[in-house]
Design an enzyme around this catalytic site. Structure first.
Site, PDB file in Angstrom:
ATOM      1  N   GLY A  88      -0.953 -11.498  -3.174  1.00  0.00           N
ATOM      2  CA  GLY A  88      -0.157 -10.263  -3.164  1.00  0.00           C
ATOM      3  C   GLY A  88      -1.741  -9.227  -3.187  1.00  0.00           C
ATOM      4  CB  THR A 130       3.657  -6.863  -4.621  1.00  0.00           C
ATOM      5  OG1 THR A 130       2.264  -7.472  -4.674  1.00  0.00           O
ATOM      6  CG2 THR A 130       2.738  -5.248  -3.200  1.00  0.00           C
ATOM      7  N   GLY A 131       4.542  -6.669  -8.125  1.00  0.00           N
ATOM      8  CA  GLY A 131       5.163  -7.145  -8.860  1.00  0.00           C
ATOM      9  C   GLY A 131       4.753  -8.378  -9.345  1.00  0.00           C
ATOM     10  CE  LYS A 132      -1.092  -9.551  -7.043  1.00  0.00           C
ATOM     11  NZ  LYS A 132      -0.987  -8.547  -6.860  1.00  0.00           N
ATOM     12  CG  HIS A 173      -5.513  18.330  12.034  1.00  0.00           C
ATOM     13  ND1 HIS A 173      -6.762  18.396  11.778  1.00  0.00           N
ATOM     14  CD2 HIS A 173      -4.852  17.501  11.394  1.00  0.00           C
ATOM     15  CE1 HIS A 173      -7.039  17.196  12.181  1.00  0.00           C
ATOM     16  NE2 HIS A 173      -5.900  16.041  11.284  1.00  0.00           N
ATOM     17  CD  GLU A 174      -1.669  17.555   8.860  1.00  0.00           C
ATOM     18  OE1 GLU A 174      -1.356  16.626   9.086  1.00  0.00           O
ATOM     19  OE2 GLU A 174      -3.139  17.499   8.169  1.00  0.00           O
ATOM     20  CG  HIS A 198      -2.143  14.238  13.008  1.00  0.00           C
ATOM     21  ND1 HIS A 198      -2.989  13.875  13.391  1.00  0.00           N
ATOM     22  CD2 HIS A 198      -2.680  14.839  11.924  1.00  0.00           C
ATOM     23  CE1 HIS A 198      -3.579  13.269  13.562  1.00  0.00           C
ATOM     24  NE2 HIS A 198      -3.711  14.208  11.968  1.00  0.00           N
ATOM     25  CG  ASP A 248      -6.813  12.473  11.125  1.00  0.00           C
ATOM     26  OD1 ASP A 248      -5.949  11.732  10.147  1.00  0.00           O
ATOM     27  OD2 ASP A 248      -6.491  13.335  11.560  1.00  0.00           O
TER      28      ASP A 248
HETATM   29  P1  ATP Z   1      -1.506  -5.904  -9.850  1.00  0.00           P
HETATM   30  O1  ATP Z   1      -2.038  -7.050  -9.021  1.00  0.00           O
HETATM   31  O2  ATP Z   1      -2.444  -4.188  -9.661  1.00  0.00           O
HETATM   32  O3  ATP Z   1      -1.822  -6.588 -11.269  1.00  0.00           O
HETATM   33  P2  ATP Z   1       0.958  -6.596 -10.342  1.00  0.00           P
HETATM   34  O4  ATP Z   1       1.247  -7.300  -8.770  1.00  0.00           O
HETATM   35  O5  ATP Z   1       0.637  -7.162 -11.109  1.00  0.00           O
HETATM   36  O6  ATP Z   1      -0.077  -5.631  -9.581  1.00  0.00           O
HETATM   37  P3  ATP Z   1       3.567  -5.978 -11.471  1.00  0.00           P
HETATM   38  O7  ATP Z   1       2.380  -5.359 -12.485  1.00  0.00           O
HETATM   39  O8  ATP Z   1       4.162  -6.735 -11.575  1.00  0.00           O
HETATM   40  O9  ATP Z   1       1.989  -5.480 -10.328  1.00  0.00           O
HETATM   41  O10 ATP Z   1       4.233  -3.839 -11.323  1.00  0.00           O
HETATM   42  C1  ATP Z   1       3.560  -2.968 -11.868  1.00  0.00           C
HETATM   43  C2  ATP Z   1       5.239  -2.316 -12.131  1.00  0.00           C
HETATM   44  O11 ATP Z   1       5.830  -2.273 -10.914  1.00  0.00           O
HETATM   45  C3  ATP Z   1       6.030  -2.719 -12.830  1.00  0.00           C
HETATM   46  O12 ATP Z   1       5.979  -2.240 -13.454  1.00  0.00           O
HETATM   47  C4  ATP Z   1       7.573  -2.543 -11.973  1.00  0.00           C
HETATM   48  O13 ATP Z   1       7.948  -0.978 -12.955  1.00  0.00           O
HETATM   49  C5  ATP Z   1       7.117  -1.673 -10.587  1.00  0.00           C
HETATM   50  N1  ATP Z   1       7.420  -2.920  -9.567  1.00  0.00           N
HETATM   51  C6  ATP Z   1       6.275  -3.961  -8.891  1.00  0.00           C
HETATM   52  N2  ATP Z   1       7.169  -4.524  -8.550  1.00  0.00           N
HETATM   53  C7  ATP Z   1       8.366  -4.402  -8.541  1.00  0.00           C
HETATM   54  C8  ATP Z   1       9.368  -5.222  -7.939  1.00  0.00           C
HETATM   55  N3  ATP Z   1       9.618  -5.686  -7.245  1.00  0.00           N
HETATM   56  N4  ATP Z   1      10.935  -4.536  -8.796  1.00  0.00           N
HETATM   57  C9  ATP Z   1      10.733  -3.885 -10.041  1.00  0.00           C
HETATM   58  N5  ATP Z   1       9.934  -3.575 -10.029  1.00  0.00           N
HETATM   59  C10 ATP Z   1       8.301  -3.837  -9.480  1.00  0.00           C
END
Ligand code: ATP
Length: 500
Positions: free
Chosen positions: A109, A113-115, A336-337, A340, A411
């Site tokens: 992803g 996004t929180g991986k 311009h803005e 849009h 744009d």
């Molecule tokens: P990358 O691909 O850049 O390594 P990642 O997907 O591993 O990014 P994380 O390192 O898990 O992303 O997220 C970075 C920070 O963003 C986390 O420490 C947290 O503070 C916040 N965060 C991201 N996703 C979430 C989520 N789903 N819920 C809560 N906090 C989040």
């Protein structure tokens, strides 16, 4: 042991040679230093040998452990991951049924996004030791060092698990595509290939009879770049998508990161979630943090809606710039803005959230839309409307100043992308086409045709609403910021064009 013997022999040789006379010693010293460096490189101690990050367990140092409840949105991804992890939690039952251990899970992803959070929560959920590394930590100039570091990673994970008396270890490899890209694609491919081969060998070596069960969780935002051998059954055979959060997800993430922050009564997290379409979890975390910083700078005790609105701009576009553009530039950007904004509002009433005229990051001003809902699909009309909005800025400049500026480059790129999307979705006069078979020249001609038609329409629309454009641009020049509501008022107040 081998190292001590080598060091001892080296020292003895130096003493012996020292007795022979100092002038003979210098070249030997240089040679010894070179040999020592080669030895350390082979051990992976030099050249980027950063230590792997450990997640603390039982009050040790390192990253603090976190649970799945600290991850907002991502309900489907969390469920899929937990289901997969249940095999590790119930490994005895799984072994009794002859289920082979799960060796790898891929989290795919966009960034932020929180991986990483998911992998850390997976370790807490399964009571495993957690060791984190990043693909770039294995990329070395010297053949064999990356492979050596992979071996180190696996052996360190097992050692740590034994030390802490745990039955399993999770190895997290971020940016997996850096080390697991398709083989033979890199210029120094031998080294990359050796590293990837070693990872495959280590994963193949995971058997149910091992004292410590190792699970590798890989993260990537480019799963398409991965070598197919990695995705084969028995390796990373489960892929969990971790996408950008939808509105509900954003609301949840905002609520998590708002904990411990004093929010004023006028803050509406639902509205903030609606306004932050396209934000990742990392953006949302940063948004609340920036809001708190702004509040502190202004000496406020609470974070108010105003601080958060400003923080959205900052996260999207960067810090406000001190340099003020020339007056002629400001005027051009204001029209311009507003171009849009009016096209957006006329095509989809209620869609403009705010228009700003202040230099930030690389933009001199911008218009922000509120999406109605997070869309999964777009119709032809919606894509055409988006193209119109992209073209509205340059069209307004032409109408008022009889010339365009370089401010419209971005744009136009976006408009061309949208036109190509329409063509590939079978929405153009070419009918249904295959991306592989249709010549680029034809694609170019067709997108040009679409854009020309939309451009003519946008010009006519703005010419019809010229009064509203003038009024709104003038007010923007004075106020620097106009809300969507104010723009709607100005549109209503302006003389309505004769019906087309
Ligand atoms: P990358 O691909 O850049 O390594 P990642 O997907 O591993 O990014 P994380 O390192 O898990 O992303 O997220 C970075 C920070 O963003 C986390 O420490 C947290 O503070 C916040 N965060 C991201 N996703 C979430 C989520 N789903 N819920 C809560 N906090 C989040």
């Amino acid at each position: 042991m081998r190292r001590e013997v080598t060091a001892g022999l080296g020292l003895a040789a130096l003493v012996f040679l020292g007795l022979q006379g100092l002038h003979q010693l210098l070249p030997v010293l240089v040679l010894a230093a070179i040999l020592g460096m080669v030895f350390l490189m082979a051990q992976g101690r030099l050249a980027g040998g950063r230590p792997f990050a450990l997640q603390a367990s039982g009050g040790q140092g390192g990253m603090p452990p976190i649970g799945f409840e600290a991850i907002g949105g991502q309900e489907v991804a969390k469920r899929e991951l937990m289901e997969a992890l249940d095999f590790l939690r119930r490994s005895d039952e799984a072994a009794a049924l002859g289920i082979r251990p799960l060796k790898g899970i891929l989290l795919a992803g966009p960034p932020g996004t929180g991986k990483t959070l998911m992998a850390r929560a997976a370790a807490s959920y399964t009571q495993s030791v957690f060791l984190a590394a990043s693909g770039s930590q294995f990329v070395e100039m010297y053949a064999g060092v990356g492979a050596q570091r992979i071996r180190q990673l696996f052996s360190q994970a097992k050692k740590q698990a034994k030390k802490e008396g745990r039955a399993s270890a999770i190895i997290f490899i971020d940016e997996l595509e850096v080390l697991g890209g398709k083989r033979g694609r890199h210029t120094s491919h031998l080294e990359y290939d050796q590293t990837l081969n070693e990872l495959l060998v280590q994963m193949d070596g995971i058997t149910p009879s091992e004292e410590v069960q190792v699970l590798v969780i890989g993260a990537t935002n480019r799963p398409d770049l991965l070598d197919p051998a990695l995705l084969r059954p028995g390796r990373f055979d489960r892929t969990v998508r971790v996408d950008l959060p939808d509105k509900e997800g954003r609301r949840h993430i905002l609520a998590i990161h708002a904990q411990g922050k004093p929010l004023a009564a006028d803050v509406d997290l639902d509205e903030l979630a609606r306004e932050t379409y396209g934000f990742s979890g990392a953006h949302l975390e940063s948004l609340l943090n920036e809001g708190a910083i702004l509040a502190m700078r202004q000496g406020a005790r609470e974070i108010s809606a105003r601080h958060l609105r400003e923080a959205v701009d900052k996260v999207l576009l960067g810090e406000k710039l001190d340099r003020r553009p020339r007056e002629t530039e400001r005027r051009r950007v204001a029209y311009h803005e507003m171009g849009h904004a009016l096209v957006s509002e006329l095509g989809r009433p209620g869609s403009v959230s705010v228009v700003t005229l202040s230099p930030r990051g690389r933009a001199l001003g911008y218009m922000r839309q509120t999406p109605e809902d997070d869309p999964y699909l777009y119709t032809k009309e919606e894509l055409e409307h988006q193209i119109d909005v992209c073209l509205g800025g340059a069209a307004a400049e032409e109408l008022v100043f009889a010339s365009r500026s370089t401010g419209a480059v971005g744009d136009f790129e976006q408009a061309v992308d949208l036109a190509l999307r329409m063509i590939l979705a079978g929405m153009s006069s070419l009918g249904i086409v295959s991306r592989e078979l249709v010549p680029d020249e034809l694609l170019h001609q067709e997108s040009h045709r679409i854009l020309k038609r939309r451009e003519a329409r946008v010009r006519a629309l703005l010419a019809e609403h010229r009064e509203a454009l003038e009024a709104a641009a003038q007010e923007l020049l004075q106020e620097e910021k106009l809300s969507g509501d104010r723009i709607r008022q100005l549109l209503q107040a302006a003389p309505q064009p004769a019906s087309r």
